[in-house]
Design an enzyme around this catalytic site. Structure first.
Site, PDB file in Angstrom:
ATOM      1  N   ALA A 274      13.880  43.574  47.579  1.00  0.00           N
ATOM      2  CA  ALA A 274      14.433  44.933  47.714  1.00  0.00           C
ATOM      3  C   ALA A 274      15.003  45.303  46.347  1.00  0.00           C
ATOM      4  CB  ALA A 274      15.486  44.962  48.821  1.00  0.00           C
ATOM      5  N   VAL A 275      15.828  46.305  46.273  1.00  0.00           N
ATOM      6  CA  VAL A 275      16.216  46.851  44.965  1.00  0.00           C
ATOM      7  C   VAL A 275      16.767  45.796  44.003  1.00  0.00           C
ATOM      8  CG1 VAL A 275      18.433  47.657  45.912  1.00  0.00           C
ATOM      9  CG2 VAL A 275      17.577  48.668  43.846  1.00  0.00           C
ATOM     10  N   MET A 276      17.627  44.907  44.490  1.00  0.00           N
ATOM     11  CA  MET A 276      18.253  43.931  43.589  1.00  0.00           C
ATOM     12  C   MET A 276      17.271  42.841  43.144  1.00  0.00           C
ATOM     13  SD  MET A 276      21.343  44.747  42.830  1.00  0.00           S
ATOM     14  CE  MET A 276      22.193  43.284  42.290  1.00  0.00           C
TER      15      MET A 276
ATOM     16  N   HIS B 253      36.425  40.200  42.173  1.00  0.00           N
ATOM     17  CA  HIS B 253      35.908  41.272  41.303  1.00  0.00           C
ATOM     18  C   HIS B 253      35.763  42.564  42.123  1.00  0.00           C
ATOM     19  CE1 HIS B 253      32.471  43.766  40.126  1.00  0.00           C
ATOM     20  NE2 HIS B 253      32.704  43.445  38.867  1.00  0.00           N
ATOM     21  N   ASN B 254      35.172  42.449  43.283  1.00  0.00           N
ATOM     22  CA  ASN B 254      34.967  43.640  44.107  1.00  0.00           C
ATOM     23  C   ASN B 254      36.295  44.201  44.610  1.00  0.00           C
ATOM     24  OD1 ASN B 254      32.315  42.931  43.703  1.00  0.00           O
ATOM     25  ND2 ASN B 254      31.684  43.336  45.793  1.00  0.00           N
TER      26      ASN B 254
ATOM     27  N   GLU C  61      37.652  46.129  41.917  1.00  0.00           N
ATOM     28  CA  GLU C  61      36.835  47.358  41.852  1.00  0.00           C
ATOM     29  C   GLU C  61      37.367  48.409  42.849  1.00  0.00           C
ATOM     30  OE1 GLU C  61      32.534  46.507  42.039  1.00  0.00           O
ATOM     31  OE2 GLU C  61      32.401  48.148  43.473  1.00  0.00           O
ATOM     32  N   TYR C  62      37.725  47.968  44.042  1.00  0.00           N
ATOM     33  CA  TYR C  62      38.304  48.892  45.029  1.00  0.00           C
ATOM     34  C   TYR C  62      39.561  49.547  44.456  1.00  0.00           C
ATOM     35  CZ  TYR C  62      35.752  47.663  49.398  1.00  0.00           C
ATOM     36  OH  TYR C  62      34.824  47.508  50.389  1.00  0.00           O
TER      37      TYR C  62
ATOM     38  N   GLY D  79      13.080  37.838  48.140  1.00  0.00           N
ATOM     39  CA  GLY D  79      13.795  39.062  48.508  1.00  0.00           C
ATOM     40  C   GLY D  79      13.589  40.084  47.407  1.00  0.00           C
TER      41      GLY D  79
ATOM     42  N   ARG E 141       9.689  38.534  52.619  1.00  0.00           N
ATOM     43  CA  ARG E 141       9.271  38.380  54.020  1.00  0.00           C
ATOM     44  C   ARG E 141       8.197  39.407  54.381  1.00  0.00           C
ATOM     45  NH1 ARG E 141      13.674  39.720  58.606  1.00  0.00           N
ATOM     46  NH2 ARG E 141      13.577  41.684  57.444  1.00  0.00           N
TER      47      ARG E 141
ATOM     48  N   LYS F  26      33.421  36.657  42.611  1.00  0.00           N
ATOM     49  CA  LYS F  26      32.741  37.948  42.837  1.00  0.00           C
ATOM     50  C   LYS F  26      33.498  38.768  43.887  1.00  0.00           C
ATOM     51  CE  LYS F  26      29.385  41.083  42.754  1.00  0.00           C
ATOM     52  NZ  LYS F  26      29.315  41.824  43.949  1.00  0.00           N
TER      53      LYS F  26
ATOM     54  N   SER G  41      27.031  41.172  39.562  1.00  0.00           N
ATOM     55  CA  SER G  41      27.569  42.537  39.591  1.00  0.00           C
ATOM     56  C   SER G  41      26.875  43.412  38.558  1.00  0.00           C
ATOM     57  CB  SER G  41      29.070  42.537  39.319  1.00  0.00           C
ATOM     58  OG  SER G  41      29.534  43.880  39.286  1.00  0.00           O
TER      59      SER G  41
HETATM   60  P1  NBP Z   1      19.325  44.227  51.055  1.00  0.00           P
HETATM   61  O1  NBP Z   1      20.700  43.680  51.143  1.00  0.00           O
HETATM   62  O2  NBP Z   1      19.071  45.577  51.581  1.00  0.00           O
HETATM   63  O3  NBP Z   1      18.338  43.194  51.780  1.00  0.00           O
HETATM   64  C1  NBP Z   1      16.960  43.459  51.855  1.00  0.00           C
HETATM   65  C2  NBP Z   1      16.178  42.207  51.587  1.00  0.00           C
HETATM   66  O4  NBP Z   1      16.560  41.161  52.498  1.00  0.00           O
HETATM   67  C3  NBP Z   1      14.687  42.442  51.814  1.00  0.00           C
HETATM   68  O5  NBP Z   1      13.982  41.687  50.867  1.00  0.00           O
HETATM   69  C4  NBP Z   1      14.489  41.909  53.223  1.00  0.00           C
HETATM   70  O6  NBP Z   1      13.191  41.525  53.514  1.00  0.00           O
HETATM   71  C5  NBP Z   1      15.371  40.704  53.169  1.00  0.00           C
HETATM   72  N1  NBP Z   1      15.684  40.142  54.491  1.00  0.00           N
HETATM   73  C6  NBP Z   1      16.384  40.645  55.513  1.00  0.00           C
HETATM   74 BR1  NBP Z   1      17.123  42.317  55.553  1.00  0.00          BR
HETATM   75  N2  NBP Z   1      16.459  39.825  56.556  1.00  0.00           N
HETATM   76  C7  NBP Z   1      15.737  38.757  56.201  1.00  0.00           C
HETATM   77  C8  NBP Z   1      15.406  37.565  56.871  1.00  0.00           C
HETATM   78  N3  NBP Z   1      15.875  37.316  58.084  1.00  0.00           N
HETATM   79  N4  NBP Z   1      14.620  36.666  56.236  1.00  0.00           N
HETATM   80  C9  NBP Z   1      14.186  36.914  54.975  1.00  0.00           C
HETATM   81  N5  NBP Z   1      14.444  38.056  54.290  1.00  0.00           N
HETATM   82  C10 NBP Z   1      15.243  38.949  54.887  1.00  0.00           C
HETATM   83  O7  NBP Z   1      18.791  44.155  49.543  1.00  0.00           O
HETATM   84  P2  NBP Z   1      19.514  44.480  48.167  1.00  0.00           P
HETATM   85  O8  NBP Z   1      20.313  45.751  48.224  1.00  0.00           O
HETATM   86  O9  NBP Z   1      18.463  44.320  47.147  1.00  0.00           O
HETATM   87  O10 NBP Z   1      20.599  43.312  48.010  1.00  0.00           O
HETATM   88  C11 NBP Z   1      20.219  41.950  47.981  1.00  0.00           C
HETATM   89  C12 NBP Z   1      21.473  41.102  47.942  1.00  0.00           C
HETATM   90  O11 NBP Z   1      22.205  41.421  46.754  1.00  0.00           O
HETATM   91  C13 NBP Z   1      22.443  41.378  49.094  1.00  0.00           C
HETATM   92  O12 NBP Z   1      23.047  40.193  49.500  1.00  0.00           O
HETATM   93  C14 NBP Z   1      23.455  42.317  48.507  1.00  0.00           C
HETATM   94  O13 NBP Z   1      24.704  42.234  49.156  1.00  0.00           O
HETATM   95  C15 NBP Z   1      23.519  41.812  47.083  1.00  0.00           C
HETATM   96  N6  NBP Z   1      23.964  42.779  46.093  1.00  0.00           N
HETATM   97  C16 NBP Z   1      23.544  44.064  46.142  1.00  0.00           C
HETATM   98  C17 NBP Z   1      23.974  44.969  45.183  1.00  0.00           C
HETATM   99  C18 NBP Z   1      23.483  46.396  45.202  1.00  0.00           C
HETATM  100  O14 NBP Z   1      23.955  47.168  44.338  1.00  0.00           O
HETATM  101  N7  NBP Z   1      22.581  46.779  46.095  1.00  0.00           N
HETATM  102  C19 NBP Z   1      24.794  44.536  44.139  1.00  0.00           C
HETATM  103  C20 NBP Z   1      25.175  43.211  44.094  1.00  0.00           C
HETATM  104  C21 NBP Z   1      24.749  42.344  45.073  1.00  0.00           C
HETATM  105  P3  NBP Z   1      12.170  42.594  54.182  1.00  0.00           P
HETATM  106  O15 NBP Z   1      11.637  43.384  53.039  1.00  0.00           O
HETATM  107  O16 NBP Z   1      11.170  41.747  54.821  1.00  0.00           O
HETATM  108  O17 NBP Z   1      12.954  43.423  55.152  1.00  0.00           O
END
Ligand code: NBP
Length: 481
Positions: free
Chosen positions: A17-19, A191-192, A195-196, A15, A39, A188, A134
């Site tokens: 994405a940004v995190m 924690h959130n 945060e709220y 995975g 993916r 966690k 976090s």
């Molecule tokens: P997202 O929560 O936006 O998820 C995107 C990622 O999930 C991509 O890599 C995507 O793959 C993958 N994905 C999805 Br959508 N469905 C999938 C599936 N069925 N099978 C495999 N991969 C799948 O990304 P994020 O914002 O980086 O957050 C990641 C996790 O960290 C989340 O659970 C989020 O709640 C948590 N989190 C986020 C933050 C924040 O500040 N953003 C902070 C703390 C925790 P793809 O590229 O193929 O679509």
């Protein structure tokens, strides 16, 4: 020991994405070889194109290739969308994993889902970790606060890696073993929830000062000043930055052109739902979730704006400096109440699930890296470390601080209410303070009413036992057998 000649990575991230992308870079920046899989291949390619030279990455185009590139026991961090994304990723990995491998879910999963997943993977000889992370994207890259829940045996394998990339507070990692199965995600979640509440109090402080006639610049200056004292925290610090931001297209303060409807992703709601189930009063967190909800009900608000009048009185403080100090006290005291309520929920959840969570350790790993990091947390840590507190409010330095803050806190709630400025967080916090310190609550009358209409019985202050008054007969009292 390697499972194949190509197994060179110490940790793998699924995975990107940004995190996940930033967490992978964080591992690489700490000298670890990181296997990568997403993916959609384009995200892996993007990461390598932009940051491939930052460290040792092993990009994979398939799950098989990804798993094969990892040293054993394999350490895999899932950073995918919570829920379906997590289950799909686990299912795709499972056929390729072997006994002793470790799967970490770093997403914002519901702790009950984590308990189910942990049990499922444990049955297959794997270690599953639900890990709260976090700090947002910046934290993921430079050092987040990490709350891991899973087996102690598994922690021996994954813990040092997580501690390595976590934020550091005076050299100490902001990552520590929390407890089994869902403990990390539970912490966690709370924690959130805190945060709220923190953000709601900040918003109310801003609103009160604004209602009193301060301009955005003056309010920003107050937050900046507060950040040099007891309120020193990430959220107070960024409040002055957000308030200072000027909208390029209108020239107004950005905060004045942002629509006043707050979003939410669900962890605040989960906190309140769990608190209700566990019977823990987290009033301030609940008020904060509801305050966001009220802000988003545009139809309700439009109807009320058209029909409901406010008081004639306006907020006209005699002395602005005194008002600013009062608001600071209200903010600090309310924040303490929110922490007390959240930590009480953690203590109760720990007892309910047999997690044996050390609350002092929780405060310790929140001191840096996470969104609620604050100077106050070191005091909370030391108070919990010093003794087994039934509530944070029983800690001497905390009760003394609240006693000192209460006059300003009460004035803010009273004056805001008289002027028609909503302060649900501050008011809820001060009511909780007064409720828990009250020698006697009017719950006795509630018990009387319940006995009147439903024969629900009551207990007496002077005699042991359960009693009922024959309300519809001669009103004599009977003692239940
Ligand atoms: P997202 O929560 O936006 O998820 C995107 C990622 O999930 C991509 O890599 C995507 O793959 C993958 N994905 C999805 Br959508 N469905 C999938 C599936 N069925 N099978 C495999 N991969 C799948 O990304 P994020 O914002 O980086 O957050 C990641 C996790 O960290 C989340 O659970 C989020 O709640 C948590 N989190 C986020 C933050 C924040 O500040 N953003 C902070 C703390 C925790 P793809 O590229 O193929 O679509």
């Amino acid at each position: 020991m390697s499972s194949s000649p190509t197994a060179t990575a110490q940790v793998g991230v699924v995975g990107l994405a940004v995190m996940g992308r930033n967490l992978a870079r964080n591992f690489a920046n700490h000298g670890h070889t990181v296997a990568l899989y997403n993916r959609t291949q384009a995200r892996t390619d993007d990461l390598i194109a932009a940051h491939g030279s930052d460290g040792n990455f092993v990009p994979a185009t398939s799950v098989e290739e990804f798993v094969a590139s990892l040293e054993r026991p394999r350490r895999i961090i899932l950073m995918v969308q919570a829920g379906a994304g997590t289950d799909a990723s686990i299912d795709s990995l499972l056929p390729h994993l072997e006994e002793g491998d470790i799967v970490v879910d770093g997403g914002n999963a519901n702790y009950e889902d984590t308990r189910v997943r942990e049990e499922k993977l444990r049955a297959r000889g794997l270690h599953f970790f639900g890990v709260g992370i976090s700090g947002g994207e910046e934290g993921a890259l430079n050092g987040p606060s990490i709350m891991p829940g899973g087996s102690k045996e598994g922690y021996a394998q994954i813990g040092p890696l997580l501690e390595d990339i976590s934020a550091k507070y005076e050299g100490e990692p902001c990552c520590a073993y929390i407890g089994p199965d869902g403990a990390g995600h539970f912490v966690k979640m709370v924690h959130n929830g805190i945060e709220y509440a923190d953000m709601q109090f900040i918003a109310e402080a801003y609103d009160v000062l604004k209602a009193a006639g301060l301009d955005t610049k003056a309010i920003s200056d107050a937050f900046r000043e507060w950040n040099t004292g007891d309120l020193d925290s990430f959220l107070i610090e960024i409040t002055s930055e957000v308030l200072d931001q000027v909208d390029a297209s209108t020239g107004k303060a950005l905060v004045d052109v942002i629509k006043d409807a707050a979003g939410q992703k669900g962890t605040g709601r989960w906190t309140v739902q769990n608190a209700l189930e566990l019977g823990v009063p987290v009033n301030t967190i609940a008020e904060s979730v509801f305050a966001r909800s009220v802000s988003g009900h545009t139809d309700l608000r439009a109807a009320a704006q058209a029909n409901l009048s406010g008081p004639d009185q306006t907020f006209t403080p005699d002395d602005v400096a005194t008002l600013i100090e009062d608001v600071r006290q209200a903010l600090w005291a309310s924040k303490v109440i929110a922490y007390a309520q959240g930590l009480d929920l953690i203590r109760t959840g720990s007892l309910q699930y047999g997690w044996d969570i050390d609350v002092a350790e929780v405060a310790k790993i929140w001191r840096a890296g996470c969104i609620i990091r604050a100077r106050l947390l070191e005091r909370i840590r030391s108070e919990y470390a010093a003794g087994n507190l039934p509530t944070l409010l029983a800690a001497p330095s905390i009760s003394e601080g609240l006693a000192n803050a209460q006059s300003g806190w009460r004035r803010v709630v009273a004056d805001a209410t008289l002027a028609g400025v909503p302060v649900p967080g501050f008011a809820s916090a001060v009511s909780y303070y007064d409720s828990v310190r009250a020698e006697r609550l009017p719950a006795s009358l509630i018990q009387g009413l319940r006995d009147f209409f439903g024969a629900h019985t009551y207990q007496r202050v002077d005699v042991e036992g359960t009693f009922h008054t024959e309300w519809s007969a001669d009103r004599s009292e009977t003692k239940e057998a």
